[in-house]
Enzyme design. Structure first.
Site, PDB file in Angstrom:
ATOM      1  CG  ASP A 350      -2.189   0.763   1.014  1.00  0.00           C
ATOM      2  OD1 ASP A 350      -2.570   0.957  -0.155  1.00  0.00           O
ATOM      3  OD2 ASP A 350      -2.810   1.172   1.997  1.00  0.00           O
ATOM      4  CG  ASP A 428      -8.212   0.838   3.219  1.00  0.00           C
ATOM      5  OD1 ASP A 428      -7.098   0.299   3.131  1.00  0.00           O
ATOM      6  OD2 ASP A 428      -8.521   1.866   2.596  1.00  0.00           O
TER       7      ASP A 428
END
Length: 540
Positions: A350, A428
């Protein structure tokens, strides 16, 4: 096949998006009887506008769209003095047009454009010279105002302040924590049902395979999986216009299946009966057929209307919640070691694709943001302090349907330039959710009545999400949420296990081929004492 679909879908989940500091404003045109409002784009740091309509000064509007106003020749100062001008875009800089209008005595300059409206800018030396409001508007909006309002038009320009703290953030936060908590609880409930059904841990591997559930138990497979995700993201970056439709098709199929699983589980929980019938050698359930028809219809409606911003976000969030719940229930991590490896690799993934890749891309936009927002998204390409609004209606650009979207309520009535959304990527929710699900199953294995691991991990996820939004609001840009969620959830789970003296078992988890469900996971615990809970060994 189902496992392959889930794997392909997960490869497209981990995207991030940043918010832009919009410099959009409102042009109020009236003739005393009829009024209209249109979208305009201005530069607040250059020529600030009033924040309210009542506080804005009203000026008569003079139509000079027959000229570019690059010089004052042919324009009488008496005609424009104390008035607002509308001129055409082109031939010279915005600052030059503004200086000419200002020297002629005009009080406001509107630049009509047939191209995309961009935030007006100028050289540093010109900023101090221009003292009149300057904004761009669509030329088609000016033609519409002429047709609707006619002669005697007066204008007001104002830019309502949009609060950074919007109620949509609270809604996104609620969706995230509820989804993670429900997904973890569902995973733990399924694990308990397997143990109580007699299949136990001894035959658990075959039982999980038969139920269509998948388990990640090999570190090498986790590394290969993350490497495939990196490759998929790079492919999306270079072949977005083709692969986006593949992802949309997979999303519809996967979400229809996930929604069916969720609805079916709810029906089963409330004891809703069903009627079965047979056609030749096939058996059918009336309840399953009805649920399948409803779920497929919802997915189809979303697929057909996916670019309708005003209401389709409700269906997208519904499908997204169902997908995340089903994913957390279906995909299981076998032990804490696998959790640490997977979440740590995804954290690096990420951060790298959000913060590092802008140094390698031609336009300076991160690969993650480019894929998340689509190649036509301009907010990030202008580094967040500029906006771009299409001058003409355009076919909506396709975007990956892998985010929760909630409209910004403070801007709900001010969306003349386009709706604004608060978003959160499915990744997420799912990535920390897999750890929450493991904690929930571990509570089942150790017969923890207080569900200490599950509850602690959920609280850690909530705190991580709150910190993510706080940093986002303070910095004025979107954040890779895993940067905060992964440390919060992993460290909290490890601390709880260490405090309870169960780190060895928490780290190793369970191997379905070796452990027997009739024996406790912790040594020295007698299975004949059903009221014993290892949680009693720790004050919490």
């Amino acid at each position: 096949m189902e496992g392959a679909v889930k794997t392909l879908t997960l490869l497209a989940l981990f995207v991030a998006a940043r918010q832009v500091n919009c410099q959009e404003a409102i042009l109020h045109i009236s003739n005393g009887i009829t009024d209209r409002e249109y979208c305009i784009v201005h530069n607040h740091s250059w020529t600030p506008l009033s924040q309210t309509l009542d506080g804005a000064t009203q000026y008569p509007l003079v139509n000079l769209t027959s000229t570019m106003l690059c010089n004052g020749s042919g324009v009488s100062p008496d005609l424009v003095k104390g008035k607002a001008l509308v001129v055409m875009r082109g031939d010279c800089d915005f600052s030059q047009k503004a200086l000419v209008a200002q020297n002629l005595g005009a009080t406001t300059l509107l630049i009509a454009s047939n191209k995309s409206l961009i935030t007006p800018s100028a050289n540093d030396s010109d900023y101090a010279k221009v003292h009149i409001p300057l904004a761009l508007m669509r030329y088609r909006d000016f033609l519409d105002a002429q047709q609707v309002i006619g002669e005697g038009m007066t204008v007001k320009l104002y830019a309502p302040v949009l609060s950074k703290i919007d109620a949509s953030i609270a809604v996104i936060l609620l969706i995230a924590i509820v989804t993670v908590a429900l997904g973890g609880y569902w995973s733990g409930t399924c694990e308990r049902d397997r143990l109580n059904s007699g299949a136990g841990l001894e035959g658990g591997a075959d039982n999980k395979a038969d139920s269509g559930e998948l388990s990640l138990y090999s570190p090498l497979k986790v590394v290969i999986f993350v490497a495939m995700m990196c490759g998929m993201l790079v492919l999306m970056y270079f072949f977005y216009n083709v692969l986006v439709y593949v992802i949309i098709a997979i999303f519809c199929l996967a979400c229809a299946s996930a929604l069916f699983s969720c609805f079916d589980a709810v029906m089963e929980k409330i004891g809703c009966g069903t009627v079965s019938f047979s056609i030749r050698t096939w058996n059918f359930s009336v309840r399953s057929l009805i649920l399948a028809a409803v779920c497929i219809s919802i997915a189809v409606v979303w697929g057909v209307n996916r670019n309708e911003d005003r209401w389709i976000w409700i269906l997208q969030d519904l499908l997204g919640v169902a997908f995340c719940l089903n994913f957390m229930k279906t995909i299981s991590l076998s032990n804490f070691k696998i959790c640490v490896i997977l979440l740590s690799l995804l954290l690096v993934y990420d951060v790298f694709f959000v913060f590092i890749t802008p140094f390698f891309t031609k336009n300076g936009v991160s690969i993650m943001v480019q894929v998340a927002l689509g190649p036509d998204a301009s907010g990030e390409k202008t580094q967040g302090n500029m906006v771009e609004v299409p001058a003409e209606p355009q076919a909506p650009s396709e975007k990956l349907p892998v985010v929760m979207r909630v409209p910004r309520f403070s801007a709900w009535a001010q969306n003349l330039c386009g709706m604004q959304f608060s978003i959160l990527g499915y990744g997420d929710i799912i990535v920390p959710g897999l750890l929450v699900a493991y904690c929930s199953r571990f509570d089942v294995w150790i017969n923890s009545t207080k569900k200490i691991y599950f509850v602690s991990c959920c609280i850690a996820y909530l705190l991580g999400m709150i910190l993510t939004f706080v940093v986002m609001l303070l910095s004025g840009m979107g954040q890779p949420a895993l940067l905060y969620l992964v440390p919060f959830t992993l460290i909290t789970s490890a601390v709880v296990a260490g405090c309870r003296g169960e780190m060895k078992h928490f780290w190793a988890g369970t191997t379905y081929e070796v452990l027997d469900s009739r024996e406790p996971l912790l040594p020295g615990v007698l299975p004949s004492n059903p009221d014993f809970s290892p949680a009693s060994l720790c004050p919490f």
